[in-house]
Design a protein around this motif. Structure first.
Motif, PDB file in Angstrom:
ATOM      1  N   ASP A 176      -2.397   8.923  -2.424  1.00  0.00           N
ATOM      2  CA  ASP A 176      -2.385   8.278  -2.959  1.00  0.00           C
ATOM      3  C   ASP A 176      -3.973   7.462  -2.546  1.00  0.00           C
ATOM      4  N   ILE A 177      -4.452   8.115  -1.863  1.00  0.00           N
ATOM      5  CA  ILE A 177      -5.947   7.439  -2.349  1.00  0.00           C
ATOM      6  C   ILE A 177      -6.493   7.947  -3.187  1.00  0.00           C
ATOM      7  N   GLY A 178      -6.930   9.450  -3.669  1.00  0.00           N
ATOM      8  CA  GLY A 178      -7.187   9.896  -4.376  1.00  0.00           C
ATOM      9  C   GLY A 178      -7.253   9.088  -5.704  1.00  0.00           C
ATOM     10  N   ALA A 179      -6.060   8.782  -6.401  1.00  0.00           N
ATOM     11  CA  ALA A 179      -5.585   7.654  -7.376  1.00  0.00           C
ATOM     12  C   ALA A 179      -6.408   6.945  -7.374  1.00  0.00           C
ATOM     13  N   LEU A 180      -5.995   6.340  -6.237  1.00  0.00           N
ATOM     14  CA  LEU A 180      -6.730   4.601  -6.394  1.00  0.00           C
ATOM     15  C   LEU A 180      -8.367   4.772  -6.158  1.00  0.00           C
ATOM     16  N   THR A 181      -8.952   5.758  -6.087  1.00  0.00           N
ATOM     17  CA  THR A 181     -10.369   5.839  -6.279  1.00  0.00           C
ATOM     18  C   THR A 181     -10.379   5.712  -7.667  1.00  0.00           C
ATOM     19  N   ALA A 182      -9.676   6.678  -7.927  1.00  0.00           N
ATOM     20  CA  ALA A 182      -9.421   7.265  -9.388  1.00  0.00           C
ATOM     21  C   ALA A 182      -9.306   5.309 -10.491  1.00  0.00           C
ATOM     22  N   PHE A 183      -8.396   4.809  -9.813  1.00  0.00           N
ATOM     23  CA  PHE A 183      -7.478   3.634 -10.088  1.00  0.00           C
ATOM     24  C   PHE A 183      -9.547   2.963 -10.439  1.00  0.00           C
ATOM     25  N   SER A 184     -10.227   2.442  -9.504  1.00  0.00           N
ATOM     26  CA  SER A 184     -11.504   2.431  -8.976  1.00  0.00           C
ATOM     27  C   SER A 184     -12.728   1.863 -10.017  1.00  0.00           C
ATOM     28  N   LEU A 185     -13.034   3.467 -10.210  1.00  0.00           N
ATOM     29  CA  LEU A 185     -13.487   3.592 -11.284  1.00  0.00           C
ATOM     30  C   LEU A 185     -13.156   3.769 -12.412  1.00  0.00           C
ATOM     31  N   LEU A 186     -11.628   3.625 -13.221  1.00  0.00           N
ATOM     32  CA  LEU A 186     -11.624   3.105 -13.799  1.00  0.00           C
ATOM     33  C   LEU A 186     -11.859   1.872 -14.662  1.00  0.00           C
ATOM     34  N   HIS A 187     -11.560   0.311 -13.258  1.00  0.00           N
ATOM     35  CA  HIS A 187     -11.612  -0.827 -13.577  1.00  0.00           C
ATOM     36  C   HIS A 187     -13.060  -0.638 -14.468  1.00  0.00           C
ATOM     37  N   LEU A 188     -14.274   0.154 -13.504  1.00  0.00           N
ATOM     38  CA  LEU A 188     -15.943  -0.070 -13.411  1.00  0.00           C
ATOM     39  C   LEU A 188     -15.611   0.748 -14.314  1.00  0.00           C
ATOM     40  N   ILE A 192      -7.745  -5.325  -5.888  1.00  0.00           N
ATOM     41  CA  ILE A 192      -6.439  -4.835  -5.944  1.00  0.00           C
ATOM     42  C   ILE A 192      -6.710  -3.322  -5.052  1.00  0.00           C
ATOM     43  N   THR A 193      -7.376  -2.231  -6.034  1.00  0.00           N
ATOM     44  CA  THR A 193      -7.229  -1.633  -5.534  1.00  0.00           C
ATOM     45  C   THR A 193      -8.099  -0.853  -4.674  1.00  0.00           C
ATOM     46  N   ILE A 194      -9.037  -1.611  -4.203  1.00  0.00           N
ATOM     47  CA  ILE A 194     -10.410  -1.665  -2.982  1.00  0.00           C
ATOM     48  C   ILE A 194      -8.890  -1.968  -1.061  1.00  0.00           C
ATOM     49  N   ALA A 195      -8.852  -3.408  -1.733  1.00  0.00           N
ATOM     50  CA  ALA A 195      -7.586  -3.931  -0.626  1.00  0.00           C
ATOM     51  C   ALA A 195      -6.385  -2.764  -0.232  1.00  0.00           C
ATOM     52  N   VAL A 196      -6.138  -1.790  -1.119  1.00  0.00           N
ATOM     53  CA  VAL A 196      -5.070  -0.937  -1.027  1.00  0.00           C
ATOM     54  C   VAL A 196      -5.663   0.116  -0.021  1.00  0.00           C
ATOM     55  N   ILE A 197      -6.533   0.531  -0.594  1.00  0.00           N
ATOM     56  CA  ILE A 197      -6.915   1.856  -0.102  1.00  0.00           C
ATOM     57  C   ILE A 197      -8.188   1.591   1.816  1.00  0.00           C
ATOM     58  N   VAL A 198      -8.021  -0.274   1.383  1.00  0.00           N
ATOM     59  CA  VAL A 198      -8.215  -0.720   3.099  1.00  0.00           C
ATOM     60  C   VAL A 198      -7.321  -0.704   3.868  1.00  0.00           C
ATOM     61  N   GLU A 199      -5.679  -0.968   3.078  1.00  0.00           N
ATOM     62  CA  GLU A 199      -5.022  -0.739   4.062  1.00  0.00           C
ATOM     63  C   GLU A 199      -4.408   0.473   4.450  1.00  0.00           C
ATOM     64  N   ALA A 200      -4.618   1.765   3.486  1.00  0.00           N
ATOM     65  CA  ALA A 200      -3.763   2.868   3.203  1.00  0.00           C
ATOM     66  C   ALA A 200      -4.185   3.403   4.908  1.00  0.00           C
ATOM     67  N   ALA A 201      -3.248   4.637   5.388  1.00  0.00           N
ATOM     68  CA  ALA A 201      -3.394   4.930   6.911  1.00  0.00           C
ATOM     69  C   ALA A 201      -4.777   5.585   6.873  1.00  0.00           C
ATOM     70  N   GLY A 202      -5.236   5.983   8.159  1.00  0.00           N
ATOM     71  CA  GLY A 202      -6.336   5.975   8.310  1.00  0.00           C
ATOM     72  C   GLY A 202      -6.619   7.674   7.911  1.00  0.00           C
ATOM     73  N   SER A 231       0.763  -0.634   0.064  1.00  0.00           N
ATOM     74  CA  SER A 231       0.283  -0.064   0.082  1.00  0.00           C
ATOM     75  C   SER A 231       1.029   1.156  -0.560  1.00  0.00           C
ATOM     76  N   VAL A 232       2.127   1.371  -0.088  1.00  0.00           N
ATOM     77  CA  VAL A 232       3.294   2.443   0.616  1.00  0.00           C
ATOM     78  C   VAL A 232       3.972   2.352  -0.645  1.00  0.00           C
ATOM     79  N   ALA A 233       4.313   1.597  -1.509  1.00  0.00           N
ATOM     80  CA  ALA A 233       4.882   0.860  -2.392  1.00  0.00           C
ATOM     81  C   ALA A 233       4.684   1.762  -3.824  1.00  0.00           C
ATOM     82  N   VAL A 234       2.971   1.105  -3.915  1.00  0.00           N
ATOM     83  CA  VAL A 234       1.877   2.038  -4.566  1.00  0.00           C
ATOM     84  C   VAL A 234       2.642   3.537  -5.164  1.00  0.00           C
ATOM     85  N   LEU A 235       2.730   4.027  -3.964  1.00  0.00           N
ATOM     86  CA  LEU A 235       3.088   5.386  -4.706  1.00  0.00           C
ATOM     87  C   LEU A 235       4.267   5.848  -5.044  1.00  0.00           C
TER      88      LEU A 235
END
Length: 460
Positions: free
Chosen positions: A378-390, A420-430, A213-217
């Motif tokens: 990374d939160i904004g990008a991961l959320t946007a990636f989720s919408l990209l997959h959809l 995968i993107t949802i799992a990484v978002i869940v693992e991100a810092a609060g 979740s950190v390395a994705v950065l």
């Protein structure tokens, strides 16, 4: 789908019609992508990943590369059918509708504006370490001004200078690799040869996934290539190839350098975990101890220059996103203007530069500024990636704009990427999750206001 008709050659037509000039080749696209990613991106987070993964830092980047490959594949699918500036904003709008498209662009905007700020701050920190007499925020400001000037000069000029900087970064990385191999051959490794993949002590899959979740950065930025779809000469297929090529190239570079650094690291993962203050400089400390201070300084200079030009690529992508959203009347209209002389969205670039400058200088003047910025990028990008997959599923399987869908390419692969993107978002810092939620709520409010205004206008 056939390549779009090239934009008109007349500069005035570009400015009046809100279209961008097609002038980027495959190499230029790769340069922008690799600049934004930065070949030595793991340098700053190596210690944190080593500690989190219990030493399996190279495996972390293997997992991260595979995880991001699903996103790269979805980008490659959508850029072929929606070859427009705006990247995920344009794709979600086409595949899911106007509302989800706006939210995708809104969430991506959070990162496209803050990632350059982080990169500028990295540059300011590195330059301040080399020249302590000049304040960190001054170096940060200089980096913003210089790279903004290049972006305003024109996309080709920025790509040409960026190519030289990218070549410098790769040369420094190759010097590190050669020196590391020589030291390993003469003095041996500090850890087991397989430990960068297996970890030290008991292997922990959860620890590795948490570090992912950190390395994705490190990878955020390859997607920015899609923002230049309207400026790519040769069609959208070239953009798709550049996206995939950059991801593979970055993955190989990241795995190799973290593997070698882990073998040479003077501190164990447990020691790094017990001393968080040493995690940020762990890569530099490793180079210093294994090779010498000269390579330490060379890596620092390369990181300082590379970070500034990573921000240049990020700022350019942010400008294109703002331009595309303004052209679609989702942001103020003046941001959609294209400069007749340079062929770039000057106003959008300047707006992005001002926001980035404020964020970077604010962080540079605070002791905890870097932590605050990095925690949310990374939160904004991961959320946007989720919408990209959809969007891939929506375009090919639901709307069926390209005929019957391929179950594997258009349904299974994007849904795996979504998981995968949802799992990484869940693992991100609060704290990052909270900021992402607040930004999302603000976007929904803006969207509701726009829809209400349009309904009122239609009723009249």
């Amino acid at each position: 789908m056939s390549a779009p008709t090239p934009a008109p050659p007349d500069d005035t037509a570009h400015a009046e019609e809100g279209t961008l000039r097609r002038s980027l080749g495959f190499r230029d696209l790769v340069v922008y992508g690799m600049l934004f990613i930065a070949p030595m991106a793991p340098v700053g987070v190596f210690g944190a990943l080593d500690a989190r993964s219990h030493g399996a830092v190279a495996l972390v980047y293997v997992f991260a590369t595979v995880a991001m490959a699903f996103t790269a594949y979805s980008y490659a699918q959508m850029v072929r059918v929606v070859p427009q500036a705006g990247s995920v904003f344009a794709y979600a709008r086409a595949g899911l509708g106007e509302g989800p498209g706006f939210i995708a662009g809104w969430m991506a905007m959070l990162d496209y504006l803050l990632i350059p700020a982080v990169a500028y701050l990295f540059s300011g920190i590195a330059l301040h370490a080399l020249v302590p007499s000049v304040s960190q925020w001054v170096w940060t400001t200089i980096a913003v001004v210089v790279t903004t000037g290049l972006n305003l000069w024109g996309v080709r000029a920025a790509a040409a200078v960026g190519f030289l900087v990218l070549a410098l970064e790769i040369v420094v990385l190759l010097i590190f690799v050669v020196c590391a191999v020589v030291v390993l051959g003469t003095d041996g490794a500090q850890r087991g040869w397989a430990s960068p993949f297996s970890g030290q002590g008991a292997f922990s899959l959860s620890a590795v996934l948490g570090a992912v979740s950190v390395a994705v950065l490190s990878y955020l930025g390859f997607d920015a290539i899609a923002s230049f779809a309207e400026e790519a000469a040769g069609g959208s297929a070239k953009v798709a190839r550049a996206v995939l090529f950059c991801l593979v190239m970055a993955g190989v570079l990241f795995i190799v350098q973290t593997y070698l650094a882990a073998l040479l690291a003077p501190m164990s993962p447990a020691e790094l975990a017990a001393k968080p203050a040493g995690q940020g400089s762990a890569f530099y400390d490793t180079v210093d101890a294994a090779v010498g201070g000269w390579l330490h300084d060379l890596v620092a200079v390369s990181k300082a220059i590379g970070a500034a030009f990573a921000a240049l690529a990020g700022q350019a992508a942010a400008g294109r996103l703002l331009f595309a959203m303004a052209r679609d009347r989702r942001l103020p209209g003046p941001l959609s203007k294209v400069d007749a002389g340079s062929g770039v969205p000057r106003r959008a670039l300047l707006f992005a530069a001002v926001v980035t400058l404020v964020a970077a200088v604010w962080a540079a003047r605070r002791d905890d500024g870097l932590d605050r910025l990095v925690s949310v990028v990374d939160i904004g990008a991961l959320t946007a990636f989720s919408l990209l997959h959809l969007s891939v599923v929506g375009w090919f399987a639901v709307r069926r704009r390209e005929g019957p869908p391929s179950v594997l390419r258009h349904i299974v692969v994007p849904l795996l990427g979504l998981a995968i993107t949802i799992a990484v978002i869940v693992e991100a810092a609060g704290s990052a999750q909270v900021v992402g939620a607040v930004w999302l709520a603000a976007g929904l409010i803006v969207l509701a206001a726009q829809l209400s205004r349009r309904r009122t206008a239609a009723e009249r």
